[in-house]
Design a protein around this motif. Structure first.
Motif, PDB file in Angstrom:
ATOM      1  N   GLY A 151     -47.832  15.348  -1.772  1.00  0.00           N
ATOM      2  CA  GLY A 151     -46.927  15.592  -0.397  1.00  0.00           C
ATOM      3  C   GLY A 151     -47.861  14.467   0.891  1.00  0.00           C
ATOM      4  O   GLY A 151     -47.463  13.630   1.408  1.00  0.00           O
ATOM      5  N   LEU A 201     -47.798  11.009   0.002  1.00  0.00           N
ATOM      6  CA  LEU A 201     -46.658   9.733   0.362  1.00  0.00           C
ATOM      7  C   LEU A 201     -46.542   9.844   2.141  1.00  0.00           C
ATOM      8  O   LEU A 201     -45.885   9.003   2.418  1.00  0.00           O
ATOM      9  CB  LEU A 201     -45.654  10.468  -0.542  1.00  0.00           C
ATOM     10  CG  LEU A 201     -46.239  10.123  -2.150  1.00  0.00           C
ATOM     11  CD1 LEU A 201     -45.030  10.374  -2.788  1.00  0.00           C
ATOM     12  CD2 LEU A 201     -46.092   8.809  -2.258  1.00  0.00           C
ATOM     13  N   GLY A 216     -42.616  12.434  -0.374  1.00  0.00           N
ATOM     14  CA  GLY A 216     -43.893  13.658  -0.209  1.00  0.00           C
ATOM     15  C   GLY A 216     -42.568  15.308   0.213  1.00  0.00           C
ATOM     16  O   GLY A 216     -43.475  16.006  -0.106  1.00  0.00           O
TER      17      GLY A 216
END
Length: 192
Positions: free
Chosen positions: A134, A137, A145
């Motif tokens: 997460g 991203l 994410g």
């Protein structure tokens, strides 16, 4: 003392989620402000989370929180410099640091517990995967994410419920809602 740590870590984490969710769909200076403050707030809450997780031998989750600091600083830097494509060299350095902490946390957890032997360790694997992917991203402006943050919030919320941490359980459930909102707002902004 533990309630203070819960309020500190949980409060800052929740404010981070709110700021990131509110940033979705915004443009220009407003978007940048929400994201910069979001990264700063999260970084400020990390020490409380690490202390709480170490107190309960949640080694994997503690290591990824501590090891995720470079990813948070990387996200802050990318927003501050208005980088749409992150610098590849820094991207690699941050990845190696994060993965290194992850290996240390998993290794120490396996050593401490004698393997992957508890439900809490499986929940930590969800937390670690969600947090690592997460943060990474979102630092690269990838909407997926948010999906990993939803996984992380569900895993951490369950872990905090099992460990009788009511403030952190509640904060994780509210954060889960903001994760869903952030993902849908990001996708909606792409269609506009």
């Amino acid at each position: 003392m533990e309630m203070i740590l819960q309020a500190w870590g949980g409060g800052f984490y929740l404010v981070n989620k709110i700021l990131f969710a509110m940033a979705e769909g915004r443009r220009g200076r407003e978007l940048k402000s929400f994201k910069l403050f979001g990264w700063m707030v999260y970084i400020t809450g990390v020490p409380a989370w690490v202390i709480i997780l170490v107190m309960h031998h949640d080694w994997m989750a503690a290591s990824i929180e501590a090891g995720g600091l470079p990813a948070m600083v990387f996200g802050f830097y990318n927003v501050w410099k208005d980088k749409k494509v992150p610098d590849r060299s820094w991207d690699r350095v941050v990845s190696w640091i994060t993965y290194g902490f992850l290996v240390l946390g998993i290794g120490y957890s396996i050593m401490d517990y004698g393997g992957i032997t508890s439900i809490s360790q499986w929940l930590e694997i969800c937390v670690v995967t969600g947090f690592l992917m997460g943060s990474y991203l979102l630092a690269k402006n990838n909407s997926n994410g948010w999906l990993f943050f939803i996984l992380m919030n569900a895993g951490m919320g369950t872990l905090m419920f099992m460990q009788n941490k009511p403030l952190l359980f509640g904060q994780q459930m509210v954060s889960l809602c903001f994760g869903i909102y952030g993902f849908t707002a990001f996708k909606k902004s792409l269609r506009q």
